[in-house]
Design a protein around this motif. Structure first.
Motif, short mmCIF file in Angstrom:
data_model
loop_
_atom_site.label_atom_id
_atom_site.label_comp_id
_atom_site.label_asym_id
_atom_site.label_seq_id
_atom_site.Cartn_x
_atom_site.Cartn_y
_atom_site.Cartn_z
N LEU A 83 -3.79 8.54 4.97
CA LEU A 83 -4.29 7.18 5.15
C LEU A 83 -5.33 7.14 6.26
O LEU A 83 -5.49 8.09 7.03
N LEU B 288 0.83 -1.20 0.00
CA LEU B 288 0.00 0.00 0.00
C LEU B 288 0.87 1.25 0.00
O LEU B 288 0.58 2.23 -0.71
N ALA B 289 1.95 1.24 0.80
CA ALA B 289 2.84 2.39 0.87
C ALA B 289 3.48 2.67 -0.50
O ALA B 289 3.55 3.83 -0.94
N THR C 90 7.01 10.93 4.86
CA THR C 90 5.80 10.60 5.64
C THR C 90 5.87 11.29 7.01
O THR C 90 6.95 11.58 7.52
N ARG D 57 2.29 1.83 -3.46
CA ARG D 57 1.26 2.25 -4.40
C ARG D 57 0.87 3.72 -4.17
O ARG D 57 0.74 4.50 -5.13
N LEU D 58 0.70 4.10 -2.91
CA LEU D 58 0.29 5.48 -2.61
C LEU D 58 1.44 6.46 -2.85
O LEU D 58 1.20 7.62 -3.24
N GLU E 289 -0.69 15.29 -1.51
CA GLU E 289 -0.46 14.38 -0.37
C GLU E 289 -1.63 13.42 -0.20
O GLU E 289 -2.77 13.72 -0.60
N VAL E 290 -1.33 12.29 0.38
CA VAL E 290 -2.34 11.27 0.64
C VAL E 290 -2.41 11.05 2.15
O VAL E 290 -1.36 10.87 2.80
N THR F 7 3.54 12.63 1.54
CA THR F 7 3.58 13.86 0.76
C THR F 7 4.88 13.93 -0.04
O THR F 7 5.82 13.18 0.23
N ARG G 166 1.25 7.39 -6.38
CA ARG G 166 0.17 8.33 -6.64
C ARG G 166 0.60 9.75 -6.28
O ARG G 166 0.30 10.71 -7.02
N VAL G 167 1.28 9.89 -5.14
CA VAL G 167 1.73 11.22 -4.71
C VAL G 167 2.71 11.80 -5.73
O VAL G 167 2.66 13.01 -6.05
#
Length: 234
Positions: free
Chosen positions: A195, A178-179, A218, A181-182, A192-193, A232, A185-186
């Motif tokens: 969680l 998950l880390a 993070t 993948r996100l 920023e994402v 971010t 995306r960032v």
């Protein structure tokens, strides 16, 4: 004087007269009635008093005075009761988990595995999904309680990790994926994402996975139990 004859209007009066003469109490004499009183003719003429004979009983032998036997002198302090041996914190925690499982209708067993930084209690049995819970929330709660139970009987701090069906390793792999993948995306969106709320252990997995990432960083924000990881751009 060991015997007297006394008179009185009544037998009781005569007895009291005799006791007075002897100077003793009633229990020290035997009483023999010589004659009963009578009122005589018309209650006036020929009145006859009661007459009794009192015989003094022999003096009772004095009861031997029982002297208290001296207690043996013990110069040693009384032995202290044997203190209960210190319980093994890991076994105590394992018993606690088994009891919790029984209360949930589960027949579980626990295997204790010691390591340098922590001791893992592996839980085995059917239907362990009930103990793991959604995203491991029930397992985390049980782990928290097991640590309290263990440290109550331990003279030094112990740290326990609970695992069931290798959930911890599987969850770690899921969080690391998950880390990654996100983070991608960032990088693509430059946004920023945030969680969802996680336990400190799960947030640590995210931070560790991305701590050396060249493009993202993070941090955590919020208060427990709603503290979240933020990914971010650097």
């Amino acid at each position: 004087m060991s015997k007297v004859v006394a008179s009185g209007k009544t037998v009781e009066d005569a007895v009291n007269q005799g006791l007075a003469q002897l100077g003793v109490s009633r229990d020290r004499v035997t009483v023999q009635i010589v004659s009963q009183p009578s009122k005589g003719f018309l209650g006036l003429i020929g009145v006859k008093e009661a007459k009794v004979e009192l015989t003094l009983l022999p003096e009772p032998a004095p009861e031997p005075v029982e002297t208290a036997k001296p207690l043996p002198l013990d110069l040693h302090e009384p032995e202290a009761s044997i203190e209960e041996e210190e319980k093994d914190p890991y076994e105590t925690a394992a018993e606690f988990i088994i009891d919790v499982g029984k209360s949930m209708g589960l027949d579980v067993s626990v295997e204790i595995q010691h390591a340098r930084d922590a001791t893992t209690l592996h839980i085995f049995g059917p239907d362990l999904g009930l103990i793991i819970g959604r995203r491991g929330q029930t397992l985390d709660a049980l782990q928290y309680l097991a640590n309290i139970v263990a440290n109550r009987v331990s003279s030094s701090y112990v740290r326990l990790v609970l695992d069931a069906e290798n959930f911890r390793e599987r969850r770690k792999k899921t969080l690391e994926d998950l880390a990654d993948r996100l983070a991608g995306r960032v990088i693509r969106t430059h946004k920023e994402v945030v969680l969802e709320p996680m336990s400190p252990q799960e947030r640590k997995v995210i931070h560790s996975k991305l701590q050396d990432h060249p493009q993202v960083k993070t941090y955590s924000k919020g208060e427990e139990p709603n503290r979240r990881v933020v990914i971010t751009i650097k």
